[in-house]
Design an enzyme around this catalytic site. Structure first.
Site: not given
Ligand code: UGA
Length: 444
Positions: A151, A264
């Site tokens: 996923e 994740c």
């Molecule tokens: C992440 C992945 O992006 C998904 O593709 C994956 O399916 C999912 O894990 C999973 O394995 O189920 P998610 O956990 O919803 O998704 O979170 P993200 O949107 O990836 O963000 C993760 C963290 O990184 C957050 O704390 C966000 O604030 C941070 N982030 C994100 C940054 O600090 N900088 C960025 O440029 C992007």
């Protein structure tokens, strides 16, 4: 088709509802009776745009059913998607006990050919381990195949990511299993034309861990660049923008901040490194990614301290508690970590988050919860921004200026244009960008 989803948490419930919405008959099961009750009552046990409505509609249509009986997931179903949790132990070792337990229960109930498909993020080798469990437990002559179908949804855009995926990865050596999975996703593939990658189970498993580890690497990379910027006066936002214009790099996941959190990325970076080592492959890059991520929070706290002097006794507004915007999820939230450390340092913290305050209040009872960002900032020595909620970027800076005690913003998510904040009379410390001040006494 007749599908089942075992584990109706964030991934499982979204998947079940989306598969029902494209016309399948889907049974979602979870042993957590309280969770099942909440869903049957028309609610959702987490914040995710569009899911509650979708689940309600699919329950009403009869295409989606929900139950607590895991064994029912296998009877008369073509495919069972396993979406249970795979936490990590303190060593970074993935804890697969839930997956194994589900595999045992499913094995004993197999009555006809079924494809047991792992959808949870699991280390390479798990598919084989599931096969061994099922072979040992299934009735003699039971027909089944194992597949991996990772996923890729992000919390906050889960429904869209499921119905309009960037790719569908189907890992199985059985053509029969692959054909069933292709059929299950048929309407989505037809509608979106998304690429379908058919491969073996191990490759599919590694696609998932590699994708999440790479996303984490991008974030840690830009956070490390932010630190160089903080020492040299350069601007990380311009660097990220210019880098991102190179299509080989890409612009997404290059936002500097206080580090990545959630259920994740942190877990997967650790589990991937642990798994690689268990196969005799050192992966020092992932150790560095993890380390940069933890240190980023400490660096952010130093910036807060720089802004207010002594943290002990400082009155701070913390904006944002969820691990990112668009969710109430507090798991491994950098914002919660920052709030907790500020409290431990003796600061008085008033916090506001648009979605996550109820759970946060239980986890950190010393946090005073505010009703909105301005209420949190009432009498504050500094506003500390920890989560990238768009509504924070839209606050009325003039109004904010009137309620704070000292006009100081420490922005862990680079939500504002520095010149705008300075023009509104604030001192503004952000991530990897020069500090600006529209107030003479900023660090007094
Ligand atoms: C992440 C992945 O992006 C998904 O593709 C994956 O399916 C999912 O894990 C999973 O394995 O189920 P998610 O956990 O919803 O998704 O979170 P993200 O949107 O990836 O963000 C993760 C963290 O990184 C957050 O704390 C966000 O604030 C941070 N982030 C994100 C940054 O600090 N900088 C960025 O440029 C992007």
């Amino acid at each position: 088709m007749r599908l089942a989803v075992v584990g109706i948490g964030h991934v499982g419930l979204v998947h079940a509802a989306c598969m029902a919405s494209i016309g399948h008959d889907v049974l979602g099961v979870d042993e957590d009776a309280a969770k099942v009750e909440v869903i049957l009552a028309g609610s959702t046990p987490f914040v995710e745009p569009g899911v509650t409505e979708l689940v309600r509609a699919e329950l009403a249509s009869g295409r989606l059913q929900i139950s607590t009986q895991v064994a029912d997931a296998v009877r008369g179903r073509d495919i069972v998607f396993v979406c249970v949790g795979t936490p990590t132990r303190p060593t970074g070792e993935p804890d697969l006990s839930q997956v194994e337990r589900v595999a045992q229960t499913l094995a004993e109930a197999i009555d006809d050919y079924v494809v047991i498909t792992e959808k949870s993020t699991v280390p390479v080798g798990t598919g084989e381990a599931i096969r061994r469990v099922i072979e040992a437990r299934a009735p003699a002559g039971a027909e089944f195949d194992i597949a991996s179908n990772p996923e890729f949804l992000q919390e906050g855009t889960a429904v869209r990511d499921t119905l309009e995926p960037t790719r569908i990865v189907i890992g199985s050596t059985s053509e029969r299993a692959r054909a069933l999975l292709r059929d299950a996703y048929g309407p989505i593939i037809e509608q979106t034309g998304c690429p379908v990658i058919e491969t073996d189970i191990e490759t599919a498993e590694l696609v998932k861990h590699s994708s999440n580890a790479f996303l984490a690497t991008k974030i840690s990379f830009i956070n490390q660049v932010a630190e160089i910027c903080e020492q040299t006066g350069a601007d990380v936002e311009t660097i990220a923008y210019a880098m991102g214009l190179d299509p080989r790099i890409g612009s997404r996941f290059l936002s500097a901040g206080i580090g990545y959190g959630g259920e994740c990325l942190p877990k997967d970076v650790q589990a991937y490194r642990y798994t690689a080592e268990s196969y005799g492959v050192a992966f020092p890059l992932l150790h560095a990614v993890d380390q940069v991520n933890s240190e980023r929070r400490a660096r952010f706290l130093e910036r807060v301290q720089e802004a207010v002097g002594d943290l002990a006794g400082a009155r701070l507004a913390v904006w944002g508690l969820a691990f990112k915007a668009g969710t109430d999820d507090l798991r491994r939230s950098p914002a919660m970590d920052v709030a907790e450390r500020l409290l431990q340092a003796g600061a008085h913290v008033r916090a506001f988050d648009p979605a996550a305050m109820t759970d946060a209040a239980t986890l950190l009872p010393d946090l005073v919860m505010a009703i909105d960002p301005y209420d949190a900032a009432e009498g504050a020595d500094a506003v500390v921004i920890c989560t990238e909620w768009p509504e924070f970027a839209e606050v009325d800076l003039e109004r904010l200026r009137r309620v704070v005690s000292r006009p100081v913003i420490v922005d862990g998510r680079n939500l504002f244009e520095p010149a705008d904040v300075a023009a509104a009379g604030f001192s503004y410390l952000s991530m990897g960008r020069p500090t600006v001040s529209g107030w003479d006494d900023a660090t007094a």
